[in-house]
Write a protein that holds these residues in place. Structure first.
Motif, PDB file in Angstrom:
ATOM      1  N   SER A 267       0.820  -1.214   0.000  1.00  0.00           N
ATOM      2  CA  SER A 267       0.000   0.000   0.000  1.00  0.00           C
ATOM      3  C   SER A 267       0.853   1.264   0.000  1.00  0.00           C
ATOM      4  CB  SER A 267      -0.928   0.005   1.226  1.00  0.00           C
ATOM      5  OG  SER A 267      -2.037  -0.845   1.008  1.00  0.00           O
ATOM      6  N   ILE A 268       1.976   1.220   0.704  1.00  0.00           N
ATOM      7  CA  ILE A 268       2.872   2.377   0.723  1.00  0.00           C
ATOM      8  C   ILE A 268       3.382   2.676  -0.683  1.00  0.00           C
ATOM      9  CG2 ILE A 268       5.159   3.146   1.504  1.00  0.00           C
ATOM     10  CD1 ILE A 268       4.549   1.765   4.192  1.00  0.00           C
ATOM     11  N   LEU A 269       3.747   1.646  -1.445  1.00  0.00           N
ATOM     12  CA  LEU A 269       4.256   1.840  -2.806  1.00  0.00           C
ATOM     13  C   LEU A 269       3.159   2.347  -3.749  1.00  0.00           C
ATOM     14  CD1 LEU A 269       6.489  -1.357  -3.070  1.00  0.00           C
ATOM     15  CD2 LEU A 269       7.286   1.015  -3.000  1.00  0.00           C
ATOM     16  N   VAL A 270       1.975   1.747  -3.682  1.00  0.00           N
ATOM     17  CA  VAL A 270       0.862   2.197  -4.534  1.00  0.00           C
ATOM     18  C   VAL A 270       0.516   3.658  -4.235  1.00  0.00           C
ATOM     19  CG1 VAL A 270      -1.591   1.885  -5.061  1.00  0.00           C
ATOM     20  CG2 VAL A 270      -0.099  -0.110  -4.838  1.00  0.00           C
ATOM     21  N   GLY A 271       0.461   3.995  -2.945  1.00  0.00           N
ATOM     22  CA  GLY A 271       0.132   5.365  -2.558  1.00  0.00           C
ATOM     23  C   GLY A 271       1.136   6.381  -3.077  1.00  0.00           C
ATOM     24  N   SER A 272       2.406   6.054  -3.029  1.00  0.00           N
ATOM     25  CA  SER A 272       3.436   6.998  -3.475  1.00  0.00           C
ATOM     26  C   SER A 272       3.356   7.245  -4.974  1.00  0.00           C
ATOM     27  CB  SER A 272       4.826   6.495  -3.083  1.00  0.00           C
ATOM     28  OG  SER A 272       5.104   5.248  -3.688  1.00  0.00           O
ATOM     29  N   VAL A 273       3.085   6.188  -5.767  1.00  0.00           N
ATOM     30  CA  VAL A 273       2.973   6.347  -7.219  1.00  0.00           C
ATOM     31  C   VAL A 273       1.781   7.236  -7.573  1.00  0.00           C
ATOM     32  CG1 VAL A 273       2.492   5.126  -9.382  1.00  0.00           C
ATOM     33  CG2 VAL A 273       4.138   4.180  -7.750  1.00  0.00           C
ATOM     34  N   SER A 274       0.639   6.991  -6.931  1.00  0.00           N
ATOM     35  CA  SER A 274      -0.556   7.787  -7.212  1.00  0.00           C
ATOM     36  C   SER A 274      -0.354   9.245  -6.816  1.00  0.00           C
ATOM     37  CB  SER A 274      -1.758   7.192  -6.468  1.00  0.00           C
ATOM     38  OG  SER A 274      -2.930   7.900  -6.778  1.00  0.00           O
ATOM     39  N   PHE A 275       0.287   9.476  -5.682  1.00  0.00           N
ATOM     40  CA  PHE A 275       0.518  10.847  -5.230  1.00  0.00           C
ATOM     41  C   PHE A 275       1.452  11.577  -6.197  1.00  0.00           C
ATOM     42  CE2 PHE A 275       1.877  14.258  -2.381  1.00  0.00           C
ATOM     43  CZ  PHE A 275       0.714  14.526  -1.680  1.00  0.00           C
ATOM     44  N   PHE A 276       2.460  10.872  -6.718  1.00  0.00           N
ATOM     45  CA  PHE A 276       3.373  11.453  -7.700  1.00  0.00           C
ATOM     46  C   PHE A 276       2.607  11.903  -8.946  1.00  0.00           C
ATOM     47  CE2 PHE A 276       6.067  11.098 -11.435  1.00  0.00           C
ATOM     48  CZ  PHE A 276       7.197  11.822 -11.064  1.00  0.00           C
ATOM     49  N   LEU A 277       1.739  11.037  -9.464  1.00  0.00           N
ATOM     50  CA  LEU A 277       0.959  11.390 -10.655  1.00  0.00           C
ATOM     51  C   LEU A 277       0.078  12.609 -10.401  1.00  0.00           C
ATOM     52  CD1 LEU A 277      -0.110   7.809 -11.843  1.00  0.00           C
ATOM     53  CD2 LEU A 277       1.610   9.306 -12.881  1.00  0.00           C
ATOM     54  N   GLY A 278      -0.528  12.667  -9.218  1.00  0.00           N
ATOM     55  CA  GLY A 278      -1.369  13.814  -8.878  1.00  0.00           C
ATOM     56  C   GLY A 278      -0.593  15.113  -8.855  1.00  0.00           C
ATOM     57  N   GLY A 279       0.620  15.083  -8.303  1.00  0.00           N
ATOM     58  CA  GLY A 279       1.450  16.279  -8.269  1.00  0.00           C
ATOM     59  C   GLY A 279       1.803  16.764  -9.654  1.00  0.00           C
ATOM     60  N   VAL A 280       2.112  15.836 -10.571  1.00  0.00           N
ATOM     61  CA  VAL A 280       2.460  16.200 -11.951  1.00  0.00           C
ATOM     62  C   VAL A 280       1.264  16.830 -12.663  1.00  0.00           C
ATOM     63  CG1 VAL A 280       3.103  15.265 -14.203  1.00  0.00           C
ATOM     64  CG2 VAL A 280       4.285  14.472 -12.150  1.00  0.00           C
ATOM     65  N   ILE A 281       0.087  16.205 -12.537  1.00  0.00           N
ATOM     66  CA  ILE A 281      -1.112  16.723 -13.212  1.00  0.00           C
ATOM     67  C   ILE A 281      -1.476  18.109 -12.686  1.00  0.00           C
ATOM     68  CG2 ILE A 281      -3.596  16.357 -13.533  1.00  0.00           C
ATOM     69  CD1 ILE A 281      -2.995  13.320 -13.486  1.00  0.00           C
ATOM     70  N   ASN A 282      -1.419  18.306 -11.363  1.00  0.00           N
ATOM     71  CA  ASN A 282      -1.766  19.614 -10.808  1.00  0.00           C
ATOM     72  C   ASN A 282      -0.796  20.696 -11.250  1.00  0.00           C
ATOM     73  OD1 ASN A 282      -4.141  19.149  -9.466  1.00  0.00           O
ATOM     74  ND2 ASN A 282      -3.233  18.880  -7.461  1.00  0.00           N
ATOM     75  N   ALA A 283       0.479  20.373 -11.315  1.00  0.00           N
ATOM     76  CA  ALA A 283       1.467  21.372 -11.726  1.00  0.00           C
ATOM     77  C   ALA A 283       1.261  21.797 -13.173  1.00  0.00           C
ATOM     78  CB  ALA A 283       2.878  20.817 -11.538  1.00  0.00           C
ATOM     79  N   ALA A 284       0.734  20.892 -13.998  1.00  0.00           N
ATOM     80  CA  ALA A 284       0.541  21.192 -15.422  1.00  0.00           C
ATOM     81  C   ALA A 284      -0.885  21.627 -15.746  1.00  0.00           C
ATOM     82  CB  ALA A 284       0.895  19.953 -16.243  1.00  0.00           C
ATOM     83  N   ALA A 285      -1.722  21.819 -14.736  1.00  0.00           N
ATOM     84  CA  ALA A 285      -3.155  22.067 -14.952  1.00  0.00           C
ATOM     85  C   ALA A 285      -3.413  23.297 -15.815  1.00  0.00           C
ATOM     86  CB  ALA A 285      -3.857  22.213 -13.614  1.00  0.00           C
ATOM     87  N   LYS A 286      -4.329  23.112 -16.779  1.00  0.00           N
ATOM     88  CA  LYS A 286      -4.753  24.215 -17.645  1.00  0.00           C
ATOM     89  C   LYS A 286      -6.185  24.641 -17.373  1.00  0.00           C
ATOM     90  CE  LYS A 286      -0.933  24.337 -20.061  1.00  0.00           C
ATOM     91  NZ  LYS A 286      -0.017  25.513 -19.961  1.00  0.00           N
ATOM     92  N   ASN A 287      -6.923  23.821 -16.649  1.00  0.00           N
ATOM     93  CA  ASN A 287      -8.317  24.137 -16.339  1.00  0.00           C
ATOM     94  C   ASN A 287      -8.698  23.479 -15.016  1.00  0.00           C
ATOM     95  OD1 ASN A 287      -9.023  21.334 -16.993  1.00  0.00           O
ATOM     96  ND2 ASN A 287      -8.743  21.977 -19.134  1.00  0.00           N
ATOM     97  N   ILE A 288      -9.905  23.781 -14.543  1.00  0.00           N
ATOM     98  CA  ILE A 288     -10.355  23.272 -13.246  1.00  0.00           C
ATOM     99  C   ILE A 288     -10.479  21.752 -13.269  1.00  0.00           C
ATOM    100  CG2 ILE A 288     -12.296  23.249 -11.628  1.00  0.00           C
ATOM    101  CD1 ILE A 288     -12.743  26.194 -12.299  1.00  0.00           C
ATOM    102  N   LEU A 289     -10.882  21.182 -14.418  1.00  0.00           N
ATOM    103  CA  LEU A 289     -11.019  19.738 -14.516  1.00  0.00           C
ATOM    104  C   LEU A 289      -9.684  19.041 -14.259  1.00  0.00           C
ATOM    105  CD1 LEU A 289     -12.880  17.358 -15.125  1.00  0.00           C
ATOM    106  CD2 LEU A 289     -12.271  17.592 -17.548  1.00  0.00           C
TER     107      LEU A 289
END
Length: 504
Positions: free
Chosen positions: A115-137
């Protein structure tokens, strides 16, 4: 004592035979394992700062930006009343509470490390998407990935620390999770203070740096040992015994190992751990651990301060930089409180810390609410002297929370569940915690707008109720071996009725 206590007549099974020494291997495992708290902490700290940054508001919430500029130095409880803005914060927690049930399966079948490994991968993806966000979606999609990461991390890390720790220092070790959470909050506030001055993309840097704790957690998860409890649960007895010898620093681990094996045998007999949680004999854990403590931890109002400290201080008349500085000071107080709780939990006990802090927090909330009622109002500037008093009161509240309800809200539930329902129980703990976190996140700003100072008096009333809950229903778990906590219920004035009926 209304809460009950463990007495000699209760007859612990083999606890007196347990031995341990603090080894470098044990310290390494606990420090690396606790880094999962930094994910939760970084997000708690970064969200409120980003939502108060002008560049972020101009790009995604121009209406709020205009309203903010019209009332820059005046109190206006409704400056940030926008449900889409609060959805940016709370969407993470709604995602987390759903994902924690998947985390329960992974944690039970593949171990806490999985669970620790799965959580870290998902959190990484979220950080990348938020940093590149172009809209609210895109913002909300990134928050959902972050939420999945937190759901998995919060499900596994408190269990990992409680299972690795010897009973006598379990409180101190488990609170490493709270300490890393608080450090994550403080670091996020310091980053926000700097990135606010980087125009127009500073907010992207704040959100993107969430990838750093995710990477650290992933790398740590690769080298961590699995807990002996989890290895026994998976049937890997020899490996479990080897890990137990290394983390306890002694070859004399037969008594503790036998307790783990017996607990695992009982766990294997349970085909549906979630249904088993509803059994009458598990009523104390369900009421206290799964629902009461995680819900009350959020209903103190503390996470409202963590989410929206910069926003709240701006609403009360502080300027942008001043509000970030004020929130940074309060979060530094949270780190100090976490260190205090690591020392005090195993010395004074869980009940004492929760009850003493409830009295303090009730008083501070009443004073803040009354002060706001008498001195602040819409269209009025905030006097500097009263602003300073407000920051001091909130810091005192944070200190009280940070050494009590903050860490105990994770520590105590992780101690209460027997092995057969521990993973499922922790999932419910995280789910309830994140549900109320999301509820508070979604409702706080609109409540601040409509209730004004009354929101703080409401929290005061809730704190009074939760202190009574602890006094009457929670027994002391200090220094009780985790696989023998169930014996406490047999001596509690209320819970023994449920446990004894089953025994008979």
């Amino acid at each position: 004592m209304a809460g009950g206590a463990l007495t000699d007549e209760g007859g612990l099974k083999r606890a007196h035979l347990y031995e341990h020494r603090i080894t470098s291997y044990f310290i390494f495992a606990c420090i690396v394992g606790s880094m999962g708290g930094s994910l939760f902490g970084y997000d708690l700290g970064v969200s409120g700062g980003v939502t108060s940054m002008d560049d972020f508001l101009k790009e995604f919430f121009p209406g709020i930006y205009k309203r903010k500029q019209m009332h820059l130095n005046e109190t206006d409880y409704c400056k940030y009343d926008n449900q889409i803005l609060t959805l940016f914060t709370s969407s993470l927690y709604f995602a987390g509470l759903i994902s924690t049930f998947g985390a329960s399966y992974v944690t039970r079948i593949y171990g806490r490390r999985g669970s620790i490994l799965v959580g870290s991968v998902s959190f990484f993806l979220g950080g990348v998407i938020n940093a590149a966000a172009k809209n609210i979606l895109m913002l909300i999609l990134g928050r959902i990935f972050l939420g999945i990461g937190i759901g998995f991390g919060n499900q596994a890390v408190p269990l990992y620390l409680s299972e690795m720790a010897p009973a006598k220092i379990r409180g101190t070790v488990n609170q490493l999770f709270q300490l890393t959470t608080c450090i994550g909050i403080l670091v996020a506030n310091l980053i926000n203070y700097k990135t606010e001055q980087i125009h127009p993309w500073g907010w992207r840097l704040s959100l993107g740096l969430a990838t750093v704790p995710a990477i650290l957690m992933f790398l740590g998860g690769l080298v961590l040992p699995e807990t002996p409890n989890s290895l026994v649960e998976q049937g890997k007895l020899e490996k479990a015994k080897a890990v137990l010898i290394k983390v306890r620093g002694t070859n004399n681990i037969e008594a503790e190992f036998q307790d783990l094996v017996e607990a695992s045998d009982a766990a294997r007999a349970v085909k549906n751990p979630f249904r088993n949680l509803l059994a009458r004999r598990n009523r104390p854990q369900l009421v206290i651990g799964a629902f009461g403590l995680p819900a009350f931890q959020q209903l103190t109002g503390m996470n409202s301060i963590l989410f929206y400290a910069p926003v709240m201080f701006q609403s009360l008349g502080f300027g942008g930089s001043a509000s970030l500085i004020s929130s940074t000071i309060t979060n530094a107080a949270l780190v100090v409180a976490a260190i205090m709780s690591m020392y005090s939990a195993d010395k004074f006990g869980r009940r004492f810390l929760l009850l003493e802090a409830s009295v303090e927090m009730f008083c501070y909330m009443v004073v803040v609410g009354v002060t706001l009622a008498l001195k602040f109002g819409e269209g009025k500037e905030l006097p500097k002297s009263l602003g300073l008093i407000l920051v001091v009161l909130i810091c005192l509240f944070v200190l009280a929370y940070g050494r009590s309800w903050g860490p105990m809200g994770w520590l105590v539930p992780s101690e209460l569940f027997p092995l057969e329902t521990r993973s499922a129980g922790q999932s419910v703990v995280v789910c309830v915690n994140l549900f109320f976190t999301a509820l508070i996140a979604q409702c706080f700003l609109v409540s601040l707008c409509h209730l004004k100072y009354g929101i703080f008096l409401l929290f005061a009333g809730l704190i009074l109720g939760m202190g009574s809950f602890v006094y009457f229903l929670l027994p002391e778990t200090k220094q009780v071996p985790i696989e023998e906590v169930y014996l406490l219920w047999r001596q509690h004035w209320l819970w023994k009725k449920y446990v004894e009926d089953v025994d008979e």
